[in-house]
Scaffold this active site. Structure first.
Site, PDB file in Angstrom:
ATOM      1  N   SER A   1       0.813  -1.218   0.000  1.00 55.06           N
ATOM      2  CA  SER A   1       0.000   0.000   0.000  1.00 55.06           C
ATOM      3  C   SER A   1       0.849   1.272   0.000  1.00 55.06           C
ATOM      4  O   SER A   1       1.571   1.522  -0.943  1.00 55.06           O
ATOM      5  CB  SER A   1      -0.955  -0.063   1.193  1.00 55.06           C
ATOM      6  OG  SER A   1      -1.864   0.981   1.142  1.00 55.06           O
TER       7      SER A   1
ATOM      8  N   ASP B   1      -2.511   6.381  -3.571  1.00 55.43           N
ATOM      9  CA  ASP B   1      -1.429   5.733  -2.824  1.00 55.43           C
ATOM     10  C   ASP B   1      -0.805   4.634  -3.698  1.00 55.43           C
ATOM     11  O   ASP B   1      -1.175   4.480  -4.870  1.00 55.43           O
ATOM     12  CB  ASP B   1      -1.934   5.209  -1.471  1.00 55.43           C
ATOM     13  CG  ASP B   1      -2.746   3.937  -1.587  1.00 55.43           C
ATOM     14  OD1 ASP B   1      -3.384   3.742  -2.629  1.00 55.43           O
ATOM     15  OD2 ASP B   1      -2.750   3.142  -0.629  1.00 55.43           O
TER      16      ASP B   1
ATOM     17  N   ASP C   1      -1.030   1.467  -4.059  1.00 53.09           N
ATOM     18  CA  ASP C   1      -1.824   0.409  -4.705  1.00 53.09           C
ATOM     19  C   ASP C   1      -3.198   0.906  -5.145  1.00 53.09           C
ATOM     20  O   ASP C   1      -4.065   0.109  -5.507  1.00 53.09           O
ATOM     21  CB  ASP C   1      -1.951  -0.824  -3.794  1.00 53.09           C
ATOM     22  CG  ASP C   1      -2.701  -0.539  -2.506  1.00 53.09           C
ATOM     23  OD1 ASP C   1      -2.628   0.610  -2.023  1.00 53.09           O
ATOM     24  OD2 ASP C   1      -3.359  -1.440  -1.981  1.00 53.09           O
TER      25      ASP C   1
ATOM     26  N   ASP D   1      -5.865   2.058  -3.761  1.00 51.35           N
ATOM     27  CA  ASP D   1      -7.163   1.915  -3.084  1.00 51.35           C
ATOM     28  C   ASP D   1      -7.516   3.204  -2.339  1.00 51.35           C
ATOM     29  O   ASP D   1      -8.628   3.353  -1.859  1.00 51.35           O
ATOM     30  CB  ASP D   1      -7.220   0.681  -2.159  1.00 51.35           C
ATOM     31  CG  ASP D   1      -6.179   0.683  -1.075  1.00 51.35           C
ATOM     32  OD1 ASP D   1      -5.256   1.525  -1.113  1.00 51.35           O
ATOM     33  OD2 ASP D   1      -6.266  -0.174  -0.169  1.00 51.35           O
TER      34      ASP D   1
HETATM   35 MG    MG Z   1      -3.459   1.258  -0.159  1.00 53.40          MG
END
Ligand code: MG
Length: 456
Positions: free
Chosen positions: A97, A234, A236, A238
């Site tokens: 992340s 961010d 990744d 999400d």
């Molecule tokens: Mg994330």
């Protein structure tokens, strides 16, 4: 306390906690849990260790008889969405992340596209701890398919259209949104300027955490290029945060309030209770705003999986965390940065208003936070000390919540102390109407945690 899973999957420093041995065991363990003949979709973010971990994970899965479909670098919410859309038994995302480049990890999603619930993680932990692996017979070993069957996810995102041609600056920070986000926004008719959208696991442009301090370049680009909005993701994808048309960072609690308002106004069924799920560290101002807008707030632990669970349980219409993780159950139950940024733009399009105008209606609060290093194994005893000691630091408390760590509501603000679920840290968060009061509370929290660390 679990040995492998934190609040957001399995995560740590590569070469220390996160190794190819662990990746292979997780793969074999999951194949054992799902059974021979099962199938999973796997994606990864842009980290330098991604391919290495993917190879080991796939080896483990194959040896347990699980078929794998690899979609390469892709956003976490896309993997979650595809787990369901492609009728897989699970989805796995290799990501850490927003953590620094040396970190990596694994997030697991069920066949419904929801992050693994604690009991599913527990089952996988048990298999790993007891080495209760099932190795498939040579005829039943799994298969590998490198694929680009990502179209169901793109179809969902391409379904947006706008009255106006919005000028948007996107900053994926060299993470998993680098390819997908600019492509999607161009396809739905926006004028797109993309910054830091080259795939690079060293994250050379900025830290992969989309917080104000890391987004100077984006803020300057938005105001300098006369754009309507800036969006940062961010590592990744999400999570997403926004920059207004004047180049100012939009406080995430206010963004949360806007999303809640949009979802409340979109709800067509007048009899449906408009449930909004918010974690315990959300601003009181957001609570007030949601209630005044006709919503009902449900409090959850910090962590998107708890929000998803609450939304499912209470048939909620929106949930979000002020770190920039927004969940729209009408689409799916994984926080989705790209989907959320399209929805935000849709809201602006419908209101025909710049974002700076819309957030003016959300009341102001001063929220501050800090993190203090704390080894994972010390967290339980530190929290025990904090729970005993913190209430006595105040003359009068209005409410004490033990939902996640300890939160104390006071007449003029609140303080929350909780262990991080993903890093060896304790987090102290406070909020008040005045900055000085918020900082005073933060000092008290810091002192109590430091005392705890010297005592335990
Ligand atoms: Mg994330």
């Amino acid at each position: 306390m679990k040995r492998y899973f934190g609040s957001s999957g399995v995560r740590g420093v590569v070469g220390e906690f996160i190794t190819t041995d662990l990746a292979m065991k997780l793969g074999l363990g999951l194949a054992t849990q799902l059974g021979e003949g099962s199938s999973v979709v796997i994606g990864r973010d842009t980290r330098t260790s991604g391919e290495m971990l993917e190879s080991a994970l796939v080896s483990g899965l194959l040896s347990g008889g699980c078929n794998t479909e690899l979609i390469g670098i892709f956003p976490t919410p896309g993997v979650a969405y595809l787990a369901k859309a492609l009728s897989k038994d699970a989805g796995i995302m290799i990501t850490a992340s927003h953590n620094p480049p040396p970190y990596n990890g694994f997030k697991f999603f069920s066949k419904h596209g929801v992050a693994f619930l604690p009991e599913m993680e527990q089952r996988l932990e048990e298999i790993l701890i007891s080495n209760a692996f099932n190795y498939a017979n040579w005829e039943r070993i799994g298969s590998v398919k490198k694929s680009n069957s990502t179209s169901p996810y793109f179809s969902m995102l391409y379904d947006f259209s706008f009255k106006k041609k919005w000028r948007v600056v996107l900053d994926p920070g060299c993470g998993a949104a680098s390819v997908v986000a600019p492509l999607v926004f161009r396809n739905v008719g926006c004028d797109v300027i993309a910054l830091n959208s080259q795939v690079d696991g060293h994250f050379p442009a900025r830290s992969s955490e989309p917080i104000k301090e890391n987004l100077q370049g984006l803020m300057e680009a938005v105001s300098g290029l006369g754009a309507d909005i800036g969006i940062a993701y961010d590592g990744d994808a999400d999570r997403m945060v926004a920059i207004d048309e004047q180049g100012n960072f939009v406080p995430s609690d206010k963004l949360l309030a806007l999303f809640a308002l949009f979802m409340i106004t979109q709800e067509e069924d007048p009899n449906k209770e408009k449930i909004i799920a918010l974690p315990i560290n959300t601003s009181d101002a957001t609570d007030e705003y949601v209630r005044e807008s006709g919503g009902k707030v449900i409090r959850t632990k910090v962590g998107d999986v708890y929000i998803s669970q609450a939304l499912l349980e209470h048939n909620g219409i929106f949930g979000g965390e002020p770190i920039g993780a927004w969940i729209h159950p009408q689409y799916h139950l994984c926080p989705d940065g790209i989907l959320s940024s399209l929805l935000l733009l849709k809201f602006l399009d419908e209101m025909d208003s710049p974002i700076s105008e819309l957030i003016k209606n959300v009341p102001d609060r001063c929220k501050v936070s800090l993190k203090i290093k704390c080894k994972n194994e010390l967290k339980p005893s530190v929290m025990e000390y904090v729970k005993k000691t913190l209430p006595s630091q105040f003359d009068a408390t209005e409410n004490i919540l033990h939902l996640d760590g300890i939160r104390i509501d006071l007449k003029d603000g609140w303080i929350l102390i909780r262990p991080s679920g993903t890093e060896p840290l304790m987090r102290v968060t406070t909020e008040a109407k005045e900055q000085t009061q918020a900082e005073k509370l933060l000092e008290i929290g810091k002192r109590v945690v430091e005392e705890a660390l010297t005592t335990v």
